[in-house]
Motif scaffolding. Structure first.
Motif, PDB file in Angstrom:
ATOM      1  N   ASN A  16      11.262  -2.181   0.963  1.00  0.00           N
ATOM      2  CA  ASN A  16      11.202  -3.391   1.794  1.00  0.00           C
ATOM      3  C   ASN A  16      10.487  -4.488   1.012  1.00  0.00           C
ATOM      4  O   ASN A  16       9.270  -4.430   0.857  1.00  0.00           O
ATOM      5  N   ARG A  18       9.904  -7.597   1.738  1.00  0.00           N
ATOM      6  CA  ARG A  18       8.950  -8.393   2.529  1.00  0.00           C
ATOM      7  C   ARG A  18       7.602  -7.687   2.602  1.00  0.00           C
ATOM      8  O   ARG A  18       6.548  -8.315   2.470  1.00  0.00           O
ATOM      9  N   ASN A  19       7.653  -6.375   2.802  1.00  0.00           N
ATOM     10  CA  ASN A  19       6.397  -5.618   2.826  1.00  0.00           C
ATOM     11  C   ASN A  19       5.715  -5.620   1.459  1.00  0.00           C
ATOM     12  O   ASN A  19       4.479  -5.692   1.378  1.00  0.00           O
ATOM     13  N   GLY A  22       3.908  -8.821   1.157  1.00  0.00           N
ATOM     14  CA  GLY A  22       2.716  -8.823   1.999  1.00  0.00           C
ATOM     15  C   GLY A  22       1.604  -7.982   1.418  1.00  0.00           C
ATOM     16  O   GLY A  22       0.423  -8.373   1.441  1.00  0.00           O
ATOM     17  N   MET A  23       1.941  -6.825   0.878  1.00  0.00           N
ATOM     18  CA  MET A  23       0.933  -5.965   0.259  1.00  0.00           C
ATOM     19  C   MET A  23       0.276  -6.652  -0.929  1.00  0.00           C
ATOM     20  O   MET A  23      -0.938  -6.571  -1.116  1.00  0.00           O
ATOM     21  N   GLY A  36       6.946  -0.857  -0.786  1.00  0.00           N
ATOM     22  CA  GLY A  36       6.616  -1.579   0.436  1.00  0.00           C
ATOM     23  C   GLY A  36       6.806  -0.764   1.705  1.00  0.00           C
ATOM     24  O   GLY A  36       7.232  -1.296   2.733  1.00  0.00           O
ATOM     25  N   ALA A  38       5.320   1.245   4.862  1.00  0.00           N
ATOM     26  CA  ALA A  38       4.102   1.198   5.661  1.00  0.00           C
ATOM     27  C   ALA A  38       3.446   2.575   5.744  1.00  0.00           C
ATOM     28  O   ALA A  38       4.122   3.618   5.717  1.00  0.00           O
TER      29      ALA A  38
END
Length: 219
Positions: A16, A18-19, A22-23, A36, A38
């Protein structure tokens, strides 16, 4: 039997971007492959493979950030050797991998030994691991006597002048978790925090102020 290769293929299917972005904004930026995924997803996968030492070794050796996180969840603390701990901690290149490893190692018979030894190391994430192990032991090792944690407090004070962000945050974390363990350790942690606050160091003053704010509120 599910193989490491099958699990890694599944992990890659969950990639992912987007993840990942963000990370990275939160400082989780490994040099190797990042997917990515979760943490709750990794924990769900780990539930099917608990205490699998060989799988953990294979997942870690992949170099994939999430596979290494999964390795710490499926590994058997009773089978981790000191040599393995040394190899794995040297591989850590971000705070999330370091803390995941610490939360495995804090359950090993040599956790206290490594916490003391690694607190003197120069490498940022090895040193962080020392204090993350202390914090993890304070939470997870209910059977340990207060003397173990009283022995950590002078180490916390000694290393509180390290200005590196990922070190000072772990030093602070260890002090707070030790103080939250019980009333005796709360008093000892507050007393140590007051001493740290007097040191001529910006890092030490931040560690002490933040920890004392939380610990004093528990009295």
């Amino acid at each position: 039997m599910t193989t490491a290769e099958e699990i890694i293929a599944h992990l890659r299917s969950l990639r992912n971007q987007r993840n990942i972005d963000g990370m990275r904004r939160f400082g989780i930026a490994p040099t190797g492959e990042q997917l990515g995924i979760a943490a709750p997803v990794l924990r769900a996968i780990a539930r099917e493979h608990r205490r699998d030492h060989e799988l953990a070794l294979a997942l870690w050796s992949s170099g994939i950030h999430e596979a290494r996180g999964l390795a710490t969840l499926v590994e058997d603390p009773r089978q981790v050797t000191r040599g393995q701990a040394e190899r794995w901690v040297r591989d850590c290149d971000n705070w999330a991998a370091t803390d995941a490893l610490a939360f495995l190692l804090d359950r090993t018979p040599f956790a206290e030994e490594k916490a003391h030894a690694w607190s003197t190391r120069k490498a940022e994430f090895v040193k962080r691991a020392a204090f993350s192990i202390m914090a993890g032991m304070a939470v997870h090792r209910k059977e340990l006597p207060d003397s173990v944690f009283l022995g950590f407090l002078p180490v916390i004070a000694r290393e509180s002048t390290d200005e590196r962000n990922f070190v000072r945050k772990a030093v602070n974390w260890a002090l707070r978790q030790i103080g939250k363990r019980n009333a005796r350790l709360l008093g000892a942690a507050i007393a140590q925090g007051v001493k740290i606050q007097r040191l001529d160091s910006r890092a030490a003053r931040w560690i002490a102020a933040d920890a004392l704010r939380e610990l004093r509120s528990r009295r």
